[in-house]
Each structure stands twice: as structure tokens, then as C-alpha cells.
Design a protein around this motif. Sequence first.
Motif, PDB file in Angstrom:
ATOM      1  N   LEU A 227     -30.334  -6.735  39.234  1.00 16.65           N
ATOM      2  CA  LEU A 227     -31.114  -5.590  38.780  1.00 16.65           C
ATOM      3  C   LEU A 227     -31.074  -5.454  37.269  1.00 16.65           C
ATOM      4  N   HIS A 228     -29.896  -5.585  36.667  1.00 25.26           N
ATOM      5  CA  HIS A 228     -29.818  -5.419  35.217  1.00 25.26           C
ATOM      6  C   HIS A 228     -30.508  -6.566  34.482  1.00 25.26           C
ATOM      7  N   ALA A 229     -30.541  -7.748  35.113  1.00 29.50           N
ATOM      8  CA  ALA A 229     -31.230  -8.876  34.484  1.00 29.50           C
ATOM      9  C   ALA A 229     -32.740  -8.653  34.466  1.00 29.50           C
ATOM     10  N   ARG A 230     -33.251  -8.110  35.555  1.00 27.51           N
ATOM     11  CA  ARG A 230     -34.698  -7.827  35.612  1.00 27.51           C
ATOM     12  C   ARG A 230     -35.066  -6.686  34.670  1.00 27.51           C
ATOM     13  N   LEU A 231     -34.200  -5.685  34.572  1.00 26.27           N
ATOM     14  CA  LEU A 231     -34.459  -4.609  33.605  1.00 26.27           C
ATOM     15  C   LEU A 231     -34.449  -5.165  32.188  1.00 26.27           C
ATOM     16  N   GLY A 232     -33.499  -6.070  31.915  1.00 25.39           N
ATOM     17  CA  GLY A 232     -33.450  -6.694  30.596  1.00 25.39           C
ATOM     18  C   GLY A 232     -34.707  -7.499  30.312  1.00 25.39           C
ATOM     19  N   GLU A 233     -35.161  -8.258  31.300  1.00 26.55           N
ATOM     20  CA  GLU A 233     -36.395  -9.031  31.138  1.00 26.55           C
ATOM     21  C   GLU A 233     -37.574  -8.107  30.845  1.00 26.55           C
ATOM     22  N   GLN A 279     -23.509  -2.893  39.843  1.00 28.06           N
ATOM     23  CA  GLN A 279     -22.323  -3.729  40.043  1.00 28.06           C
ATOM     24  C   GLN A 279     -22.718  -4.946  40.872  1.00 28.06           C
ATOM     25  N   GLY A 280     -22.333  -6.131  40.392  1.00 32.71           N
ATOM     26  CA  GLY A 280     -22.721  -7.350  41.084  1.00 32.71           C
ATOM     27  C   GLY A 280     -24.220  -7.564  41.121  1.00 32.71           C
ATOM     28  N   GLY A 281     -24.927  -6.968  40.160  1.00 29.41           N
ATOM     29  CA  GLY A 281     -26.385  -7.096  40.116  1.00 29.41           C
ATOM     30  C   GLY A 281     -27.114  -6.145  41.041  1.00 29.41           C
ATOM     31  N   ILE A 282     -26.384  -5.235  41.701  1.00 33.30           N
ATOM     32  CA  ILE A 282     -26.955  -4.338  42.706  1.00 33.30           C
ATOM     33  C   ILE A 282     -26.663  -2.887  42.317  1.00 33.30           C
ATOM     34  N   SER A 283     -27.639  -1.998  42.484  1.00 33.75           N
ATOM     35  CA  SER A 283     -27.430  -0.588  42.172  1.00 33.75           C
ATOM     36  C   SER A 283     -26.358   0.001  43.075  1.00 33.75           C
ATOM     37  N   ALA A 339     -39.953   1.589  35.719  1.00 36.45           N
ATOM     38  CA  ALA A 339     -40.561   1.972  36.992  1.00 36.45           C
ATOM     39  C   ALA A 339     -41.112   0.761  37.736  1.00 36.45           C
ATOM     40  N   LEU A 340     -41.699  -0.185  37.014  1.00 32.71           N
ATOM     41  CA  LEU A 340     -42.227  -1.388  37.654  1.00 32.71           C
ATOM     42  C   LEU A 340     -41.110  -2.204  38.296  1.00 32.71           C
ATOM     43  N   VAL A 341     -39.978  -2.319  37.599  1.00 26.17           N
ATOM     44  CA  VAL A 341     -38.837  -3.052  38.162  1.00 26.17           C
ATOM     45  C   VAL A 341     -38.344  -2.379  39.438  1.00 26.17           C
TER      46      VAL A 341
END
Length: 354
Positions: A227-233, A279-283, A339-341
Motif C-alpha cells: 500500500l505505501h509503495a503504491r501511494l508513493g508511486e 504494516q507489511g504493506g497492508i493497512s 483516493a485513486l489508490v
Amino acid sequence: MAGNSFGQLFKLTTFGESHGKALGGIIDGCPAGIVLDLDKIQEELNRRKPGQSAIVTQRKEPDTVEIYSGIFEGKTTGTPIGFAIHNTNQKSKDYSHIKDSYRPSHADYVYDQKYGFRDYRGGGRSSARETASRVVAGAIAKQFLSEIKINAFVSQVGGMKLDKPYKELDFSKIESNDVRCPDTEMAQKMEDYIKSIKKEGDTIGGVITCVIQNVPIGFGEPVFDKLHARLGEAMLSINAVKGFEYGSGFAGVTMKGSEHNDAFNTDGTTKTNRSGGVQGGISNGMDIYFNVAFKPVATVLQSYETINKEGEKVTTQGKGRHDPCVVPRAVPIVEAMAALVLADYSLLARTNKI
């Protein structure tokens, strides 16, 4: 030119140039039956549009969105949503002086090298005006995610930084000033500073902080689609963005693990939230918060030295209508991309388990 789409299930493809006839997009994968308030979509665009105050570009565009498909009787039909925003106030002659030369820190040179041709009028496709389409899609995603609250605000302009924790801020004050800073006193200082920079014919950068609340546990995938990687992208795809940090960010490197860890409460929440809700890429159900750093706008209204297509050194000067600081108008763009993510992950989450 590839790379004009964002998202997997909730997918946006944009088109258009800064000085073309129109910008727009197609949203594919939006579920049917969502009741849409079209006025709220326009309100989001109004937050981004040029000419809205003395501290932004004075290009006058109404930025009225026209929706052509995918909505019937106020509800989404599940078919692609097509929309357009027509340009009405182009002044292409403002860019004729850079037809054969390259503006420093712009995409001019790399466009010419990559494609052998470029639209020099306002930067063409590389212009931040493309983000108007993102705001439309983000406004629709926000209504799809009605329980999730997304609030972005300006937390820094140049060296002026709002140091208060976000929980001490009143988000209802974000739209009460032209800077979009929820602290009235700091907002005035930031505005005065931006005006002084503008008088110099110069620009300044800043930081936007975004807080996302009420995100369910389970958004995000644990390996490549964190999730944080996609938000960063998403954030790094916005024009002029130079940095992204979430949770404790770079400040966390000064802490020991025993200090940094978020201890659990018995209900699964955490006593602290240095993880930034992921955490672990998951909300994990806690607030997601992150900072987005924007560089100073590259076009300065001063003379500067550069090169032309022949590689010769030339002297020219910035012209036209430009933001002295991009962050006040970028607040709704940051919210839209977030919001799109989340809309994408909301749909993906439905495939995880019965």
C-alpha cells in the motif's frame, strides 16, 4: 507515448495537453450504482483551478468538467466514465521564445531526445495542467469511498514549517485561506512569503501532508503491491514532486527499534502509529499519514542561461503565467491520487477471501 494510465481495477487513463483543445480521461472499473454528486466533483476542480488567488498562476480557466458517459440519472452505470475539461485561456505565444531552446529543470530537453519532437506550448503533455483529469477521477473515487476521510494540507513553504502534530489541527480550516494551511497564523506567514518570492520573479517549494482516516484493515498486498509503495508511486507521479515519506519517515532512522515499535492494544489498535497506518504493506486500521515534497516551480521570471537545439548557449527569460509556489493548488491533487489508490485497493480487497 506509454504510461498514461493508473490503477488496476479502478483505472484512470488521461489525455490532453496544456494548450490543446481539452484535457480529459476515461475511468474504467468504477462499480455501478454509486450515487454521484456532480457539484462535489466540480468543487474539487475549483480547488485546483488556476487564477483562484493572488499567490497562484493568473491563467483564467473555468475548468468546467463535462461528463459524456458512465453516469445515468445520477448514478454510475458500471460502464467507462468519459469526461473532458476544455481549455479556454491559452496564450501559446508566451512560449514562442522557447521553441528552439530548453528551459532548465523542465522536461523540454528529454522530450526532444526521447521523441524527436515536442509541444513547447506550456510543456504540452508534461504540464501540470494534466492533473485536472486526476482531480475529476479522484473526486469520483472519494464518493465511492464515502466512509474514508482524506485530508491534505500545506505543512511547509520554504523554511516555514508547521510543527504541530496533525491531531492538534482543525481540518475544517484548510479551505479558510489561500495557502490551504489549517493553522491561521502560519498560513498568513506563508502567504506573505510566497508574495515576496513572486515579486522577485522567483519560486519556492513546499510540503503537503496528507492524513487518511477510517481505512479498513487489509488494503494492500504484501510483496510488490504494498500500500505505501503504491501511494508513493501515486505521489511521485505528480509534477514537481521530489520526495515521499510515510509514518515516521526519515526521522525514524534516529530511533532504536524498541522506541520505534508500535505496541498493541488489546483490540488490535496500536499505542503509537510510527508505522503510518501500514504494516507489511497492508493497512492496519490506524491513520495513514505521509508527506509529499514539491520542488520550486522551474519557470522563474528572470533571465537565465540555457542551450538551444544546436547545443549553443543562449540567454532567455521566463515568460507567461506561472505559480510562484505550487503547493496550495496541489492539495486536491494529492487527495485525488490517494483516493485513486484506495479505490483500487477497495476493489482488490473483495477478491481476498470469502
